[in-house]
Write a protein that holds these residues in place. Sequence first.
Motif, PDB file in Angstrom:
ATOM      1  N   GLY A  49      31.981 166.312 114.114  1.00  0.00           N
ATOM      2  CA  GLY A  49      30.694 166.161 113.452  1.00  0.00           C
ATOM      3  C   GLY A  49      29.874 167.443 113.500  1.00  0.00           C
ATOM      4  O   GLY A  49      29.199 167.799 112.528  1.00  0.00           O
ATOM      5  N   ILE A  50      29.924 168.149 114.629  1.00  0.00           N
ATOM      6  CA  ILE A  50      29.236 169.432 114.738  1.00  0.00           C
ATOM      7  C   ILE A  50      29.810 170.426 113.736  1.00  0.00           C
ATOM      8  O   ILE A  50      29.063 171.148 113.047  1.00  0.00           O
ATOM      9  CB  ILE A  50      29.345 169.970 116.172  1.00  0.00           C
ATOM     10  CG1 ILE A  50      28.605 169.054 117.145  1.00  0.00           C
ATOM     11  CG2 ILE A  50      28.809 171.392 116.267  1.00  0.00           C
ATOM     12  CD1 ILE A  50      28.829 169.404 118.599  1.00  0.00           C
ATOM     13  N   TYR A  51      31.130 170.480 113.656  1.00  0.00           N
ATOM     14  CA  TYR A  51      31.782 171.389 112.699  1.00  0.00           C
ATOM     15  C   TYR A  51      31.386 171.051 111.269  1.00  0.00           C
ATOM     16  O   TYR A  51      31.048 171.946 110.467  1.00  0.00           O
ATOM     17  CB  TYR A  51      33.296 171.295 112.869  1.00  0.00           C
ATOM     18  CG  TYR A  51      34.069 171.761 111.662  1.00  0.00           C
ATOM     19  CD1 TYR A  51      34.210 173.108 111.377  1.00  0.00           C
ATOM     20  CD2 TYR A  51      34.639 170.829 110.791  1.00  0.00           C
ATOM     21  CE1 TYR A  51      34.901 173.524 110.250  1.00  0.00           C
ATOM     22  CE2 TYR A  51      35.334 171.237 109.672  1.00  0.00           C
ATOM     23  CZ  TYR A  51      35.467 172.588 109.395  1.00  0.00           C
ATOM     24  OH  TYR A  51      36.145 172.992 108.283  1.00  0.00           O
ATOM     25  N   GLU A  52      31.385 169.767 110.939  1.00  0.00           N
ATOM     26  CA  GLU A  52      31.089 169.367 109.566  1.00  0.00           C
ATOM     27  C   GLU A  52      29.640 169.671 109.191  1.00  0.00           C
ATOM     28  O   GLU A  52      29.368 170.210 108.105  1.00  0.00           O
ATOM     29  CB  GLU A  52      31.371 167.871 109.393  1.00  0.00           C
ATOM     30  CG  GLU A  52      31.272 167.400 107.955  1.00  0.00           C
ATOM     31  CD  GLU A  52      31.688 165.959 107.802  1.00  0.00           C
ATOM     32  OE1 GLU A  52      32.710 165.692 107.144  1.00  0.00           O
ATOM     33  OE2 GLU A  52      30.982 165.083 108.352  1.00  0.00           O
ATOM     34  N   GLN A  53      28.699 169.358 110.086  1.00  0.00           N
ATOM     35  CA  GLN A  53      27.290 169.626 109.784  1.00  0.00           C
ATOM     36  C   GLN A  53      27.004 171.120 109.696  1.00  0.00           C
ATOM     37  O   GLN A  53      26.208 171.557 108.855  1.00  0.00           O
ATOM     38  CB  GLN A  53      26.410 168.986 110.864  1.00  0.00           C
ATOM     39  CG  GLN A  53      26.404 167.469 110.878  1.00  0.00           C
ATOM     40  CD  GLN A  53      25.780 166.882 109.628  1.00  0.00           C
ATOM     41  OE1 GLN A  53      24.895 167.475 109.006  1.00  0.00           O
ATOM     42  NE2 GLN A  53      26.249 165.701 109.246  1.00  0.00           N
ATOM     43  N   GLY A  54      27.655 171.898 110.547  1.00  0.00           N
ATOM     44  CA  GLY A  54      27.367 173.326 110.574  1.00  0.00           C
ATOM     45  C   GLY A  54      28.089 174.137 109.521  1.00  0.00           C
ATOM     46  O   GLY A  54      27.481 175.031 108.904  1.00  0.00           O
ATOM     47  N   PHE A  55      29.374 173.831 109.292  1.00  0.00           N
ATOM     48  CA  PHE A  55      30.187 174.715 108.459  1.00  0.00           C
ATOM     49  C   PHE A  55      30.619 174.090 107.139  1.00  0.00           C
ATOM     50  O   PHE A  55      31.317 174.741 106.355  1.00  0.00           O
ATOM     51  CB  PHE A  55      31.414 175.173 109.241  1.00  0.00           C
ATOM     52  CG  PHE A  55      31.052 175.983 110.465  1.00  0.00           C
ATOM     53  CD1 PHE A  55      30.705 177.310 110.343  1.00  0.00           C
ATOM     54  CD2 PHE A  55      31.015 175.398 111.726  1.00  0.00           C
ATOM     55  CE1 PHE A  55      30.356 178.057 111.450  1.00  0.00           C
ATOM     56  CE2 PHE A  55      30.664 176.138 112.844  1.00  0.00           C
ATOM     57  CZ  PHE A  55      30.331 177.471 112.706  1.00  0.00           C
ATOM     58  N   ARG A  56      30.233 172.855 106.887  1.00  0.00           N
ATOM     59  CA  ARG A  56      30.428 172.270 105.566  1.00  0.00           C
ATOM     60  C   ARG A  56      29.099 172.066 104.849  1.00  0.00           C
ATOM     61  O   ARG A  56      28.958 172.387 103.681  1.00  0.00           O
ATOM     62  CB  ARG A  56      31.174 170.930 105.676  1.00  0.00           C
ATOM     63  CG  ARG A  56      32.662 171.075 105.937  1.00  0.00           C
ATOM     64  CD  ARG A  56      33.369 169.736 105.819  1.00  0.00           C
ATOM     65  NE  ARG A  56      34.803 169.859 106.044  1.00  0.00           N
ATOM     66  CZ  ARG A  56      35.655 168.829 106.024  1.00  0.00           C
ATOM     67  NH1 ARG A  56      35.206 167.602 105.797  1.00  0.00           N
ATOM     68  NH2 ARG A  56      36.931 169.025 106.240  1.00  0.00           N
ATOM     69  N   PHE A  57      28.135 171.499 105.581  1.00  0.00           N
ATOM     70  CA  PHE A  57      26.831 171.233 104.985  1.00  0.00           C
ATOM     71  C   PHE A  57      25.805 172.311 105.326  1.00  0.00           C
ATOM     72  O   PHE A  57      24.693 172.277 104.799  1.00  0.00           O
ATOM     73  CB  PHE A  57      26.319 169.869 105.460  1.00  0.00           C
ATOM     74  CG  PHE A  57      27.269 168.740 105.207  1.00  0.00           C
ATOM     75  CD1 PHE A  57      28.008 168.684 104.036  1.00  0.00           C
ATOM     76  CD2 PHE A  57      27.442 167.733 106.142  1.00  0.00           C
ATOM     77  CE1 PHE A  57      28.895 167.649 103.799  1.00  0.00           C
ATOM     78  CE2 PHE A  57      28.315 166.689 105.906  1.00  0.00           C
ATOM     79  CZ  PHE A  57      29.051 166.646 104.733  1.00  0.00           C
ATOM     80  N   PHE A  58      26.159 173.224 106.209  1.00  0.00           N
ATOM     81  CA  PHE A  58      25.289 174.337 106.617  1.00  0.00           C
ATOM     82  C   PHE A  58      23.926 173.849 107.124  1.00  0.00           C
ATOM     83  O   PHE A  58      22.902 174.505 106.928  1.00  0.00           O
ATOM     84  CB  PHE A  58      25.100 175.320 105.464  1.00  0.00           C
ATOM     85  CG  PHE A  58      26.394 175.883 104.962  1.00  0.00           C
ATOM     86  CD1 PHE A  58      27.133 176.760 105.744  1.00  0.00           C
ATOM     87  CD2 PHE A  58      26.885 175.520 103.725  1.00  0.00           C
ATOM     88  CE1 PHE A  58      28.334 177.275 105.285  1.00  0.00           C
ATOM     89  CE2 PHE A  58      28.094 176.030 103.258  1.00  0.00           C
ATOM     90  CZ  PHE A  58      28.827 176.911 104.045  1.00  0.00           C
TER      91      PHE A  58
END
Length: 295
Positions: free
Chosen positions: A254-263
């Motif tokens: 979830g951290i990866y997705e929020q940071g590096f997909r949704f910025f």
Amino acid sequence: MERVCSKVRHRLRDPVTGLLFVLPVLVLFLVFRIFPTLGVAGMSLTDWKISGEWSFVGGDNYARLFDDPNFLTSLQVTLVYSAIYVPLTVLVALGTALLLNSVIFMRGLFRGMLFLPYVTSFVFAGIIWRWIYEFDGLLNGLLARIDVGPVAFMEESALVLPALALVSVWKGFGYSMLILLAGLKAIPGSYLEAARVDGAGPFQRFRRITLPLLKPALFFVLIIETITAFQVFDTIYVMTGGGPARASYTLIYGIYEQGFRFFDFGYAATLGMVLFAVVLVISLIQRRLMDRGNT
């Protein structure tokens, strides 16, 4: 007076010398651990854009957690994964450590073979195991010989976490195995010999002598593997991408997705602080249990 000053300088010399030796590591720890943690804590209070612009939002990101179904899902998935992975890893590591402790011939070779998966890449392990779990992979080929399957290990929500946990156990049990093996080597052989003379069987010796004396090492392994379970990412990224239907969507993913997909760096930092708080609590429990075990 000169004698007193000389004693004071002598007493101060050893701590200063010791500090100089640890100073490089201390600087690295501050630069790569403490300062980034403080930076993430500050970022979690902002709406940080990819352009570098930010605005202070206070506790809005933390309030958003309770309204975010993905956060609750990731927390639940992480807890379930940990409940599968940790006991299985500890049991496998303890079993292999007991076997290695009783092996005399070619002990070093067996130890190296069992430890080899730990030093392999998570990405490499994920690719290999994904092929094993595929419909036409190795595992379904073996199941077909007994008229079972094929089983969609990576596509079934009920099976994906046990399948991922099995991969992580195979990959990571070697470290805990060595810790427990060292704990077994520290047990005086005279204790086991005395119990054997008194007529105690193998199970009684394990229950009454080996297991109690191995408690400090077991506590350490249990807490370390729990922290490892909460930080799982590589295997999930390679094998499932958080699917199917977010059945393997963990906190780290979830951290990866929020940071590096949704910025959405501010919210990703908030998730990171939640994970940090969980790991910190587990570490404090570890310290408490270890101190209690030593007393």
